[in-house]
Design an enzyme around this catalytic site. Structure first.
Site, PDB file in Angstrom:
ATOM      1  N   CYS A   1       0.842  -1.210   0.000  1.00  0.00           N
ATOM      2  CA  CYS A   1       0.000   0.000   0.000  1.00  0.00           C
ATOM      3  C   CYS A   1       0.871   1.252   0.000  1.00  0.00           C
ATOM      4  O   CYS A   1       1.498   1.585   1.015  1.00  0.00           O
ATOM      5  CB  CYS A   1      -0.913  -0.034   1.226  1.00  0.00           C
ATOM      6  SG  CYS A   1      -1.805   1.500   1.524  1.00  0.00           S
TER       7      CYS A   1
ATOM      8  N   CYS B   1       0.060   3.897   2.559  1.00  0.00           N
ATOM      9  CA  CYS B   1       0.517   3.455   3.883  1.00  0.00           C
ATOM     10  C   CYS B   1       1.984   3.827   4.088  1.00  0.00           C
ATOM     11  O   CYS B   1       2.374   4.283   5.181  1.00  0.00           O
ATOM     12  CB  CYS B   1       0.369   1.947   4.029  1.00  0.00           C
ATOM     13  SG  CYS B   1      -1.329   1.330   3.950  1.00  0.00           S
TER      14      CYS B   1
END
Length: 286
Positions: free
Chosen positions: A37, A40
């Site tokens: 991600c 993230c």
């Protein structure tokens, strides 16, 4: 980051101790993330920086959703990054996506204790004791040292309202940042000020309850009685009177009763009474 005393990698062996039990001692910020991600990866260093900067005012707990699927499923995590703040064993707030640092700071500051919060408690005690002027002085002084604490501003606005200074209270609320304007406490106080102003605009010395008793069809008296009831926390009585004005005199004040009802609904938020009274209002409209 790995050596920080304020950051922990979470798995099933330490989840209960750090997140659940730990949140009774200090707020725990749980970051649900995954290695694939990209947002993230952007968010992680910002959270780590803040964890070290805040020096233990909160603990950052990192949950790799690929490796800790059971924990992620427990909280219904479907999109990441997802960040939840835990207090007393329960998630109390959250945000999604890689927010900029200033927004994350604002998120944290809504929940983390500050030294000036003690002033809020002191002012609340004075207010409950009927000393509105004494209560007002405390947050006014404390805001000089901690102007960014929204709890001080909200308390100052409450003390202004208690002293009858509606304009002053509204001016203080206007200084709150945008994310605090939708705070339930802020919305409740704004609604109370709205009705306080209506109550103050009535004929000096005239008791709207007495006026209604003498003239039940006096829409202005009943509307101002409803405003007075909101101020004194007789919410059900106010809603009933506003519905009665709406039923008998829809044209009063350019549909003022219906607009006031919507204002009360906004103040009450998720209160179960909202659905009941909204249904009654809808029945009158149709």
């Amino acid at each position: 980051m790995a050596d920080s005393p304020y950051i922990f990698e979470i798995d099933e062996s330490n989840y209960e101790q750090i997140v659940l039990r730990g949140s009774f001692q200090v707020p725990i910020l749980v970051d649900f993330w995954a290695s694939w991600c990209q947002p993230c990866q952007m968010l992680m260093p910002v959270l780590a920086k803040l964890a070290d900067e805040y020096q233990g005012k909160f603990i950052l707990a990192k949950v790799n959703t690929e490796e800790q699927q059971a924990i992620a499923q427990q909280f219904g995590i479907r999109n990441i990054p997802n960040v939840k703040l835990f207090r007393d064993g329960q998630p109390v707030d959250e945000f999604a996506g890689a927010l900029p640092e200033n927004e994350i700071r604002a998120f944290l500051d809504r929940h983390l204790p500050r030294e000036s919060d003690g002033t809020v408690a002191q002012a609340q005690q004075l207010l409950m004791g009927g000393d509105a002027q004494g209560a007002r002085a405390l947050p006014e002084q404390a805001r000089e040292q901690d102007p960014a604490n929204p709890r001080l501003a909200l308390m100052l606005a409450q003390t202004c309202a208690a002293a009858g200074d509606v304009d002053g209270a509204e001016q203080v609320l206007d200084t709150l940042p945008a994310d605090e304007q939708d705070n339930p406490e802020t919305k409740m106080l704004r609604g109370q000020l709205f009705f306080e102003r209506i109550a103050q605009q009535g004929t000096p010395g005239a008791d709207p309850a007495a006026r209604v008793e003498q003239s039940p069809d006096d829409s202005d008296a009943r509307y101002r009685l409803a405003a007075q009831q909101i101020v004194t926390n007789d919410i059900a009585g106010a809603l009933d009177n506003l519905l009665l004005v709406m039923q008998k005199d829809r044209k009063y004040g350019d549909d003022a009763a219906r607009l006031a009802l919507l204002k009360v609904f906004d103040m009450l938020g998720d209160d179960p009474a909202v659905n009941r009274y909204r249904a009654r209002m809808f029945a009158l409209l149709h």
